[in-house]
Design a protein around this motif. Structure first.
Motif, PDB file in Angstrom:
ATOM      1  N   ALA A  23       0.798  -1.236   0.000  1.00  0.00           N
ATOM      2  CA  ALA A  23       0.000   0.000   0.000  1.00  0.00           C
ATOM      3  C   ALA A  23       0.826   1.278   0.000  1.00  0.00           C
ATOM      4  O   ALA A  23       0.270   2.359   0.114  1.00  0.00           O
ATOM      5  CB  ALA A  23      -0.981   0.018   1.171  1.00  0.00           C
ATOM      6  N   VAL A  24       2.149   1.197  -0.118  1.00  0.00           N
ATOM      7  CA  VAL A  24       2.932   2.417  -0.314  1.00  0.00           C
ATOM      8  C   VAL A  24       2.624   2.976  -1.703  1.00  0.00           C
ATOM      9  O   VAL A  24       2.361   4.160  -1.878  1.00  0.00           O
ATOM     10  CB  VAL A  24       4.438   2.151  -0.130  1.00  0.00           C
ATOM     11  CG1 VAL A  24       5.267   3.347  -0.590  1.00  0.00           C
ATOM     12  CG2 VAL A  24       4.734   1.850   1.339  1.00  0.00           C
ATOM     13  N   LEU A 429       5.439  -4.541   6.793  1.00  0.00           N
ATOM     14  CA  LEU A 429       5.116  -3.654   5.683  1.00  0.00           C
ATOM     15  C   LEU A 429       3.710  -3.075   5.827  1.00  0.00           C
ATOM     16  O   LEU A 429       3.460  -1.942   5.394  1.00  0.00           O
ATOM     17  CB  LEU A 429       5.269  -4.400   4.359  1.00  0.00           C
ATOM     18  CG  LEU A 429       6.716  -4.765   3.998  1.00  0.00           C
ATOM     19  CD1 LEU A 429       6.755  -5.632   2.750  1.00  0.00           C
ATOM     20  CD2 LEU A 429       7.572  -3.514   3.807  1.00  0.00           C
ATOM     21  N   MET A 430       2.781  -3.818   6.410  1.00  0.00           N
ATOM     22  CA  MET A 430       1.472  -3.248   6.721  1.00  0.00           C
ATOM     23  C   MET A 430       1.637  -2.057   7.664  1.00  0.00           C
ATOM     24  O   MET A 430       1.011  -1.006   7.487  1.00  0.00           O
ATOM     25  CB  MET A 430       0.577  -4.295   7.389  1.00  0.00           C
ATOM     26  CG  MET A 430      -0.008  -5.320   6.472  1.00  0.00           C
ATOM     27  SD  MET A 430      -1.390  -4.682   5.523  1.00  0.00           S
ATOM     28  CE  MET A 430      -1.634  -6.069   4.402  1.00  0.00           C
ATOM     29  N   LEU A 435      -1.098   0.616   8.674  1.00  0.00           N
ATOM     30  CA  LEU A 435      -2.138  -0.387   8.898  1.00  0.00           C
ATOM     31  C   LEU A 435      -1.652  -1.463   9.865  1.00  0.00           C
ATOM     32  O   LEU A 435      -1.925  -2.653   9.700  1.00  0.00           O
ATOM     33  CB  LEU A 435      -2.548  -1.020   7.563  1.00  0.00           C
ATOM     34  CG  LEU A 435      -3.230  -0.079   6.567  1.00  0.00           C
ATOM     35  CD1 LEU A 435      -3.354  -0.755   5.198  1.00  0.00           C
ATOM     36  CD2 LEU A 435      -4.603   0.355   7.070  1.00  0.00           C
ATOM     37  N   ALA A 436      -0.940  -1.041  10.911  1.00  0.00           N
ATOM     38  CA  ALA A 436      -0.346  -1.986  11.857  1.00  0.00           C
ATOM     39  C   ALA A 436      -1.411  -2.688  12.683  1.00  0.00           C
ATOM     40  O   ALA A 436      -2.356  -2.062  13.177  1.00  0.00           O
ATOM     41  CB  ALA A 436       0.621  -1.247  12.783  1.00  0.00           C
ATOM     42  N   GLN A 437      -1.220  -4.001  12.842  1.00  0.00           N
ATOM     43  CA  GLN A 437      -2.086  -4.760  13.733  1.00  0.00           C
ATOM     44  C   GLN A 437      -1.773  -4.406  15.183  1.00  0.00           C
ATOM     45  O   GLN A 437      -0.618  -4.122  15.537  1.00  0.00           O
ATOM     46  CB  GLN A 437      -1.880  -6.262  13.511  1.00  0.00           C
ATOM     47  CG  GLN A 437      -2.705  -7.177  14.377  1.00  0.00           C
ATOM     48  CD  GLN A 437      -4.197  -7.023  14.154  1.00  0.00           C
ATOM     49  OE1 GLN A 437      -4.776  -5.983  14.511  1.00  0.00           O
ATOM     50  NE2 GLN A 437      -4.817  -8.041  13.583  1.00  0.00           N
ATOM     51  N   ALA A 447       7.196  -1.556  12.300  1.00  0.00           N
ATOM     52  CA  ALA A 447       7.250  -1.456  10.845  1.00  0.00           C
ATOM     53  C   ALA A 447       8.559  -1.981  10.281  1.00  0.00           C
ATOM     54  O   ALA A 447       9.581  -2.055  10.970  1.00  0.00           O
ATOM     55  CB  ALA A 447       7.058  -0.001  10.419  1.00  0.00           C
ATOM     56  N   VAL A 448       8.514  -2.347   9.008  1.00  0.00           N
ATOM     57  CA  VAL A 448       9.691  -2.543   8.170  1.00  0.00           C
ATOM     58  C   VAL A 448       9.574  -1.530   7.042  1.00  0.00           C
ATOM     59  O   VAL A 448       8.563  -1.511   6.332  1.00  0.00           O
ATOM     60  CB  VAL A 448       9.761  -3.960   7.583  1.00  0.00           C
ATOM     61  CG1 VAL A 448      10.906  -4.064   6.582  1.00  0.00           C
ATOM     62  CG2 VAL A 448       9.929  -4.998   8.670  1.00  0.00           C
ATOM     63  N   VAL A 449      10.569  -0.682   6.887  1.00  0.00           N
ATOM     64  CA  VAL A 449      10.541   0.350   5.851  1.00  0.00           C
ATOM     65  C   VAL A 449      11.641   0.051   4.845  1.00  0.00           C
ATOM     66  O   VAL A 449      12.787  -0.217   5.224  1.00  0.00           O
ATOM     67  CB  VAL A 449      10.732   1.758   6.445  1.00  0.00           C
ATOM     68  CG1 VAL A 449      10.664   2.823   5.345  1.00  0.00           C
ATOM     69  CG2 VAL A 449       9.678   2.032   7.515  1.00  0.00           C
ATOM     70  N   THR A 450      11.295   0.084   3.569  1.00  0.00           N
ATOM     71  CA  THR A 450      12.270  -0.212   2.527  1.00  0.00           C
ATOM     72  C   THR A 450      12.415   0.968   1.581  1.00  0.00           C
ATOM     73  O   THR A 450      11.494   1.767   1.416  1.00  0.00           O
ATOM     74  CB  THR A 450      11.876  -1.484   1.755  1.00  0.00           C
ATOM     75  OG1 THR A 450      12.908  -1.807   0.822  1.00  0.00           O
ATOM     76  CG2 THR A 450      10.566  -1.303   1.005  1.00  0.00           C
ATOM     77  N   ALA A 451      13.583   1.070   0.965  1.00  0.00           N
ATOM     78  CA  ALA A 451      13.872   2.095  -0.044  1.00  0.00           C
ATOM     79  C   ALA A 451      15.108   1.653  -0.801  1.00  0.00           C
ATOM     80  O   ALA A 451      15.824   0.739  -0.378  1.00  0.00           O
ATOM     81  CB  ALA A 451      14.111   3.468   0.605  1.00  0.00           C
TER      82      ALA A 451
END
Length: 488
Positions: A23-24, A429-430, A435-437, A447-451
């Motif tokens: 959803a990014v 990634l959610m 949209l974290a549970q 979170a896991v953030v990627t770039a």
């Protein structure tokens, strides 16, 4: 949605916006890019979960429900809204209602939700303009692919893009769906032998849409990391795509493993070398349009690859940090602040992803990049998007993930060593997309953030913004990339 296949040619679009994360690359970003005439792309990863969670958040602008109201499959939208929509949104500390997990024989309700969620995302991305819209899938997330593709096709998606594995089966799958024929996508089952026969996830679109005319067949772009794979796909009419995205190892998200012996640098990252560079001349010789990805986010890079024979570039990181991105603004702001200070750290982690592919992780406090945060998190697998099928000793099919609890994974026949360092990308990634549970103790999933690793274009874009501006728009990215007068 009848009509000709969307077949890009060597003249464009010049820019493909990356289909990033969970959803990014949401519908708002893809629509903003498509409005400029370039290819806007939504991420198709776990859209069934994304859609259910957006409805549980109240769907405050009504976009999801508006899109579902146009789904040309009677009764399905109403059932989904009744099941998941929470008027006004769930309480902030309440957990999201779970979504069923995929197997080789998914339930009718899960198939319907997947079709509807992919339809809604593409419908919203295409709404109000005539620019091209694509959707990006991962071959590793295979059990949902036939249902997801069909939903996107019902909404008139122009292009399907697929990486993270060999996408040879996709052209035939799209052909079958466009003729309303039963389709089967081969599935790899770990531990199976030739005596077990072939395994596949099957879908007959007529079971959901008996009265619906067949949808238009979209174009297909294979995401590859080598000219060898591109040549093999192009050589066979059955597997030949309509184009390629050639993704280098500096791109964000999943990367192809290095070619040759496995080597790690001093930071534990896989070592890439000249064998991992794709020969542009070989790609040009295939006679199909192709886009280069990974450190091509500047106008000079775009001009250079077009002059060498490419159609254009795919750009991810610059779009992931723009205003319309679905990334949680908290993480977006922090990364942009670090870009200005030139101290963003992105690590290519060979162990983080349960898929076995190297995965790029941005070093941000409070996320799973932090070893203390990772160690504190209770291991569990409640989304199961990245689970793999395996053959049990009794011949039945089970499902396991290296990021699940170690004892559970071992009980599923997995080797405990495979669990070392694995992050739950599904939940992480959610969380990166807001949209974290929420867990039983009230804490949200980290979170896991990627770039990608190259922030040159982002830095230059920020320098063109008015004083005090925290970010830029997707249209700003397109203008920047197409500016032939830009100075390095």
């Amino acid at each position: 949605m009848s009509g000709p296949v969307f077949r890009p040619d060597r003249n464009g679009p010049r820019i493909i916006q990356g289909g990033m994360g969970v959803a990014v690359s949401g519908w708002e970003l893809a629509r903003a890019v498509a409005r400029t005439g370039q290819l806007g792309v939504v991420s198709g990863t776990a859209l069934e979960v994304v859609c259910a969670r957006r409805l549980q958040c109240g769907d405050p602008d009504g976009a999801v429900r508006r899109a579902l109201a146009h789904l040309p499959l009677p009764g399905i939208a109403d059932r989904i809204v009744r099941t998941y929509h929470v008027p006004g949104g769930k309480a902030p500390d309440a957990p999201f209602r779970p979504v069923l997990r995929y197997s080789l024989r998914p339930s009718r309700a899960l198939a319907e939700l997947t079709v509807a969620a992919n339809f809604a995302e593409v419908f919203l991305a295409r709404d109000g303009h005539d620019g091209p819209v694509g959707i990006n899938y991962l071959r590793k997330i295979e059990l949902s692919i036939p249902f997801a593709c069909y939903g996107a096709m019902l909404a008139g998606v122009d292009m399907v893009l697929m990486g993270a594995g060999n996408p040879a089966d996709l052209p035939a799958l799209l052909d079958g769906l466009s003729r309303h024929e039963p389709v089967a996508l081969p599935v790899r089952v770990q531990g199976a032998t030739s005596a077990d026969g072939e395994f596949a996830v099957r879908f007959d679109p007529r079971e959901l849409a008996a009265a619906q005319p067949p949808p238009r067949r979209p174009g297909f772009a294979a995401i590859v990391a080598s000219a060898d794979l591109a040549e093999a796909l192009a050589a066979d009419p059955v597997t030949r795509p309509d184009g390629f995205v050639v993704e280098g190892h500096t791109a964000g998200g999943h990367n192809a493993p290095p070619r040759g012996p496995r080597r790690l640098d001093g930071l534990g990252q896989p070592v890439y070398d000249d064998r991992d560079e794709v020969d542009v001349a070989r790609m040009t010789g295939l006679g199909l349009p192709f886009w280069m990805a990974g450190s091509y986010g500047t106008p000079e890079a775009l001009s250079r690859v077009v002059a060498a024979g490419a159609t254009g570039v795919q750009v991810g990181t610059a779009f992931a940090l723009c205003r319309e991105s679905g990334m949680n603004p908290r993480y977006r702001r922090e990364i942009l602040r670090r870009v200005v200070r030139d101290d963003v750290t992105v690590r290519t982690d060979p162990r983080a992803s349960p898929t076995g592919f190297p995965f790029k992780v941005v070093d941000l406090p409070g996320t799973l990049a932090d070893e203390e945060v990772y160690a504190r998190r209770d291991r569990l697998c409640d989304l199961g998007v990245l689970r793999s099928a395996y053959r049990r000793p009794d011949g039945r099919i089970g499902y396991r993930c290296p990021a699940e609890p170690v004892g559970m994974y071992e009980g599923h026949g997995g080797r405990p060593a495979n669990t070392d360092g694995r992050r739950c990308l599904c939940n992480g990634l959610m969380a990166a997309a807001g949209l974290a549970q929420r867990r039983a103790d009230g804490e949200p999933e980290p979170a896991v953030v990627t770039a990608g690793t190259d922030f040159t274009g982002v830095r230059r874009l920020l320098a063109t913004m008015p004083p005090g501006a925290e970010t830029y728009t997707a249209a700003d990215v397109v203008r920047f990339l197409l500016d032939t007068t830009a100075d390095a």
